[in-house]
Design an enzyme around this catalytic site. Sequence first.
Site, PDB file in Angstrom:
ATOM      1  N   CYS A  38       6.532  50.752  54.826  1.00 13.11           N
ATOM      2  CA  CYS A  38       6.235  50.003  53.613  1.00 13.11           C
ATOM      3  C   CYS A  38       5.040  50.651  52.937  1.00 13.11           C
ATOM      4  CB  CYS A  38       5.908  48.548  53.935  1.00 13.11           C
ATOM      5  SG  CYS A  38       7.218  47.693  54.844  1.00 13.11           S
ATOM      6  N   LYS A  55      24.038  70.719  58.064  1.00 17.40           N
ATOM      7  CA  LYS A  55      22.798  70.823  57.286  1.00 17.40           C
ATOM      8  C   LYS A  55      22.807  72.098  56.446  1.00 17.40           C
ATOM      9  CE  LYS A  55      21.506  67.500  57.319  1.00 17.40           C
ATOM     10  NZ  LYS A  55      22.396  66.710  58.088  1.00 17.40           N
ATOM     11  N   ARG A 114       8.313  54.389  49.475  1.00 20.13           N
ATOM     12  CA  ARG A 114       8.128  53.902  50.845  1.00 20.13           C
ATOM     13  C   ARG A 114       8.865  52.588  51.098  1.00 20.13           C
ATOM     14  NH1 ARG A 114       3.954  56.296  53.670  1.00 20.13           N
ATOM     15  NH2 ARG A 114       3.800  54.444  54.989  1.00 20.13           N
ATOM     16  N   GLU A 162      25.260  71.692  53.489  1.00 18.87           N
ATOM     17  CA  GLU A 162      24.802  70.724  52.496  1.00 18.87           C
ATOM     18  C   GLU A 162      23.777  71.301  51.526  1.00 18.87           C
ATOM     19  OE1 GLU A 162      24.850  66.258  54.313  1.00 18.87           O
ATOM     20  OE2 GLU A 162      23.524  67.671  55.311  1.00 18.87           O
ATOM     21  N   HIS A 212      39.450  81.030  71.814  1.00 19.03           N
ATOM     22  CA  HIS A 212      40.726  80.451  71.382  1.00 19.03           C
ATOM     23  C   HIS A 212      40.924  80.561  69.873  1.00 19.03           C
ATOM     24  CE1 HIS A 212      41.622  78.899  75.360  1.00 19.03           C
ATOM     25  NE2 HIS A 212      40.388  78.447  75.426  1.00 19.03           N
ATOM     26  N   TRP A 245       9.843  47.862  52.946  1.00 24.73           N
ATOM     27  CA  TRP A 245      11.048  48.406  53.574  1.00 24.73           C
ATOM     28  C   TRP A 245      11.293  47.499  54.764  1.00 24.73           C
ATOM     29  CZ3 TRP A 245      14.834  51.730  52.505  1.00 24.73           C
ATOM     30  CH2 TRP A 245      15.659  52.167  53.548  1.00 24.73           C
ATOM     31  N   LYS A 277      23.430  60.112  48.434  1.00 30.22           N
ATOM     32  CA  LYS A 277      22.799  59.631  49.662  1.00 30.22           C
ATOM     33  C   LYS A 277      23.669  58.610  50.384  1.00 30.22           C
ATOM     34  CE  LYS A 277      19.428  59.574  52.566  1.00 30.22           C
ATOM     35  NZ  LYS A 277      19.269  60.769  53.421  1.00 30.22           N
ATOM     36  N   ASN A 291       1.841  47.251  56.799  1.00 32.77           N
ATOM     37  CA  ASN A 291       2.832  48.290  57.041  1.00 32.77           C
ATOM     38  C   ASN A 291       2.821  48.580  58.529  1.00 32.77           C
ATOM     39  OD1 ASN A 291       4.528  50.574  56.991  1.00 32.77           O
ATOM     40  ND2 ASN A 291       2.779  51.927  56.674  1.00 32.77           N
ATOM     41  N   GLY A 292       3.974  48.472  59.175  1.00 38.83           N
ATOM     42  CA  GLY A 292       4.045  48.733  60.614  1.00 38.83           C
ATOM     43  C   GLY A 292       4.955  47.732  61.293  1.00 38.83           C
ATOM     44  N   GLU A 307      26.095  69.448  63.703  1.00 35.40           N
ATOM     45  CA  GLU A 307      25.110  68.918  62.759  1.00 35.40           C
ATOM     46  C   GLU A 307      24.283  70.033  62.133  1.00 35.40           C
ATOM     47  OE1 GLU A 307      22.700  66.311  60.509  1.00 35.40           O
ATOM     48  OE2 GLU A 307      24.755  66.232  61.286  1.00 35.40           O
TER      49      GLU A 307
END
Length: 590
Positions: free
Chosen positions: A2, A467, A27, A470, A486, A73, A585, A99-100, A463
């Site tokens: 946050c 990346k 944030r 993308e 193969h 958040w 996104k 925040n936390g 992955e």
Amino acid sequence: MCGIVGCVLDKKAAPTIIESIKKLEYRGYDSVGIATVTDKINLKKGSGKIKDVNNEIHLTDIDGNTGIAHVRWATHGIPTKENAHPHCDCDEKISVVHNGIIENYQELKEQLLEEGHIFKSDTDTEVIPHLIEKYMKEGQEFLVAVQSTIKRLKGSYALAIISKDEPGKIIGARNESPLIVGLADHGNFLASDVPAILKETNKVIYLDNEEIIVLTQDNVDIMDLELNKKEKNIDIITWSPEMAEKGGYDHFMLKEIHEEPQVIKDTLSESNKINEIVSNFKNFNRICFVACGTSYHASLIGEYLIETELAIPTEVILASEFEFFKKTLDDHTLVIFITQSGETADTLKALKIAKEKSETLAIVNVVGSSITREADHVIFTRAGPEIGVAATKTYLSQLICIYLLVAHMAENNELLEKLGKLSELSEELLTREEQIKEISKKYKYARDFFYIGRGFNYPTALEGALKLKEITYIHGEGYAAGELKHGPLALIEDNIPVVGLLPPGPSYAKTFSNLQEIISRGADMIILGSKDDKQIDMIEDKLLFNPVIDEILAPLLYIIDLQLLAYYISILKGIDPDKPKNLAKSVTVQ
């Protein structure tokens, strides 16, 4: 994650506070609120983005030279007006932004409820003003009451606190969540990050863990937890406002990669909640993961973990294909849905199908999202907002949740202990960024890339290739190392770059043999392996891990190198990695 702002000024604070908190909306954007002090606490807040809330309730139309504000958040409690910060005590004499994550909030809340305190939200934060109220009613003055409260909190916090009884003062505190001080001629500031105050001042003090600050218009006192005063350096910030929003990094993607050590810590704080969920599980004879994109690769690692640690048959299904498997579901199947946004259309549709027959669990980054309201159980990944389109820290936080889930299901305390050391190891990893940057210079003009791994590291190869595709627009493919002979080996030739994942463990010997086959065909090798591995000395481009990371944990750290490799190749090609073409996104259409 946050954002918080506080200030004591020589003028009305609200207009400055709202302009400042807008700079921290990256944030959090679930809700916003502001509190100021006159002869009372003046409070305005609402759910939604700042612009929308401000249009509805006019956040700047509030008196007082001292104030605090928050963009949220959501972690504990869905995004609603009631759960928005600031939060107050019973008498509305104390107001707090935070925040936390307060890990022991449930225990504290139960004690306070027994003492007669009335709570208005579902947040962990609300225990803080009530604790301060409790201690002040016992005779402690404001600062000492804050000190007593902080000593009872377990977890992470950046706090800004105001009191009706001391209207020209803000008390702040920090532990494991960022908090800075801004010094200006017209007053002083507290904030989560530099962007919030850069328009007002470029003089900043960075607070350290377990520090308390008392802020007035013309004075700042910084103390340890025993209220001993400390001397701190003043830094001069030379960033532009845009640079400041990215924390001085050139792109959000790089900033988010550098946030991964903290994300690991924050997500590990979900361990007790995950254990509680596991304790309520019935006996499952089948587990099914459902996901898309990067979350699909995280799910594949989950499949390896569950089948090796729990011996429960497991499969991973793309969300868009799930309806073709619905007849195989029953009440002894656990279906796990993994999604960053909690709004992915294909995943939502699959969840509604699964709920008809099976128990469901969602691993999600966004509190209050659609999937969190539908699933039987929910685990939050605690990654905070991710602005870059390519998933980095959210992927790692998904993996942490999966590893915690499996460790608790298997009652594997050794694995839990190893997970606790990952944040520190990831910080060490980021110190070799320059080496990765140098390696990336060789591959700016590559047309094809191959990534290979075995077992737990095969999904990491997938992955890593994703990346690259993308954000560099270079064709990349991930393969299980044993599959090379193969078919894919026909594509290996001089100067084709191949990334080999070679951690120590049961798969090492066979993977090393596959790498030898590749080298003999002239490919350029980039090896991720152990510093103790003398067999790979002849390979020029190698990223070696020390201390040695075993095969089962390698996916949690090796991916950071692959994210950085893709990032720097993207930069060299002149591509904005935050906004790759044709991608969004969150995919909210089927």
